[in-house]
Design an enzyme around this catalytic site. Structure first.
Site, short mmCIF file in Angstrom:
data_model
loop_
_atom_site.label_atom_id
_atom_site.label_comp_id
_atom_site.label_asym_id
_atom_site.label_seq_id
_atom_site.Cartn_x
_atom_site.Cartn_y
_atom_site.Cartn_z
N ASN A 135 5.46 -2.66 13.53
CA ASN A 135 6.07 -3.66 14.42
C ASN A 135 7.53 -3.94 14.06
OD1 ASN A 135 5.85 -5.09 12.04
ND2 ASN A 135 4.54 -6.71 12.85
N HIS A 137 8.62 -4.74 10.96
CA HIS A 137 8.84 -5.65 9.83
C HIS A 137 9.45 -4.89 8.65
CE1 HIS A 137 4.50 -5.00 8.12
NE2 HIS A 137 5.34 -4.31 7.37
C1 F6R Z 1 5.86 -3.06 1.12
C2 F6R Z 1 6.46 -3.68 2.28
C3 F6R Z 1 6.09 -3.31 3.68
C4 F6R Z 1 5.91 -1.83 3.89
C5 F6R Z 1 5.54 -1.55 5.34
C6 F6R Z 1 5.18 -0.09 5.56
O1 F6R Z 1 6.38 -3.60 -0.07
O2 F6R Z 1 7.24 -4.53 2.09
O3 F6R Z 1 7.09 -3.78 4.55
O4 F6R Z 1 7.08 -1.15 3.56
O5 F6R Z 1 4.44 -2.34 5.72
O6 F6R Z 1 4.01 0.21 4.87
P1 F6R Z 1 3.56 1.70 4.61
O7 F6R Z 1 4.59 2.34 3.77
O8 F6R Z 1 2.24 1.61 3.91
O9 F6R Z 1 3.46 2.34 5.97
#
Ligand code: F6R
Length: 240
Positions: A135, A137
């Site tokens: 999304n 973030h």
């Molecule tokens: C992790 C964090 C999150 C991830 C995001 C993507 O410390 O802050 O913002 O970077 O949710 O997660 P993955 O890499 O598992 O797709």
């Protein structure tokens, strides 16, 4: 924002490694801003491999992590402090006392946010590694988070709880709240590298690159940073 489009996850991790090594070689006591999640695992494996093969040292480095689940600490293998120890810190020579993350078990959550913000004021990141949520973030700054936010507690979005449930036994076990660095703490880094792979990130990457800069898609703030590099694979970058 500089964009490096690569074929696959391995090439994404390799490009990220080059940037990290450059920072550490130029400044042995660099402050490394680190992320958890699936995305940086390849980078962390390559940092460990390079440390073993080429002896790159992190002995003087400091590390600050983005976020931690409320209620979890190192005794939980789902916590981010545990994740960092297992996936990176135990495989390089960084000193554990120089690694920092919010205390998910802090008795006073507001005090913990204040403590972490003060720490981040002292330890400006020389480089901040980021992943991105489907999304848009970054860290746990969900859509709508003010651009001037600092470390705070968040109620995780349903989409984030769902995305992260793959790492838990069941979706009911995913904590509903987390501590997170704010967008302003992230933007304070001297250099930012954001990584994305897989088609699940295509929407977020298209918004990051082409969307209006807005709080509804937190990652878009990165376009205001003077030294931000996006490294994405073909699937994540298919719309840009
Ligand atoms: C992790 C964090 C999150 C991830 C995001 C993507 O410390 O802050 O913002 O970077 O949710 O997660 P993955 O890499 O598992 O797709």
């Amino acid at each position: 924002m500089k964009i490096i489009k690569v074929k696959n996850y391995d090439e994404m991790s390799e490009e990220a490694l080059k940037i990290v090594l450059n920072v550490v070689k130029n400044k042995p006591n660099a402050v490394l801003g680190l992320a958890t999640g699936s995305t940086p695992l390849g980078l962390y494996a390559k940092m460990a491999e390079d440390h073993k093969q080429n002896g790159t040292s992190y002995a003087e480095c400091r590390a600050v992590n983005l976020d931690e689940y409320v209620g979890l600490d190192v005794n939980s293998d789902q916590s981010y402090v545990y994740f960092m120890r297992e996936n990176l810190f135990k495989n390089i020579d960084i000193k554990l006392e120089n690694t920092h993350i919010e205390n998910g078990k802090a008795a006073d959550k507001d005090e913990e946010c204040t403590r972490y913000n003060a720490l981040l004021d002292e330890l400006q990141q020389d480089i901040q590694i980021l992943g991105i949520g489907s999304n848009g973030h970054i860290a746990f700054n969900e859509p709508g988070t003010p651009f001037d936010s600092v470390t705070h507690i968040v109620d995780l979005a349903e989409s984030t709880i769902k995305d992260n449930s793959r790492l838990f036994n069941s979706i009911d076990e995913v904590p509903r709240q987390a501590f997170t660095m704010g967008l302003s703490n992230i933007m304070n880094a001297k250099k930012i590298v954001i990584l994305a792979n897989g088609s699940g990130k295509a929407y977020a990457i298209n918004e990051l690159v082409n969307g209006e800069i807005r709080e509804d898609v937190p990652a878009t703030i990165l376009r205001n940073h003077p030294d931000c590099t996006l490294i994405c694979d073909e699937l994540a970058g298919k719309d840009i």
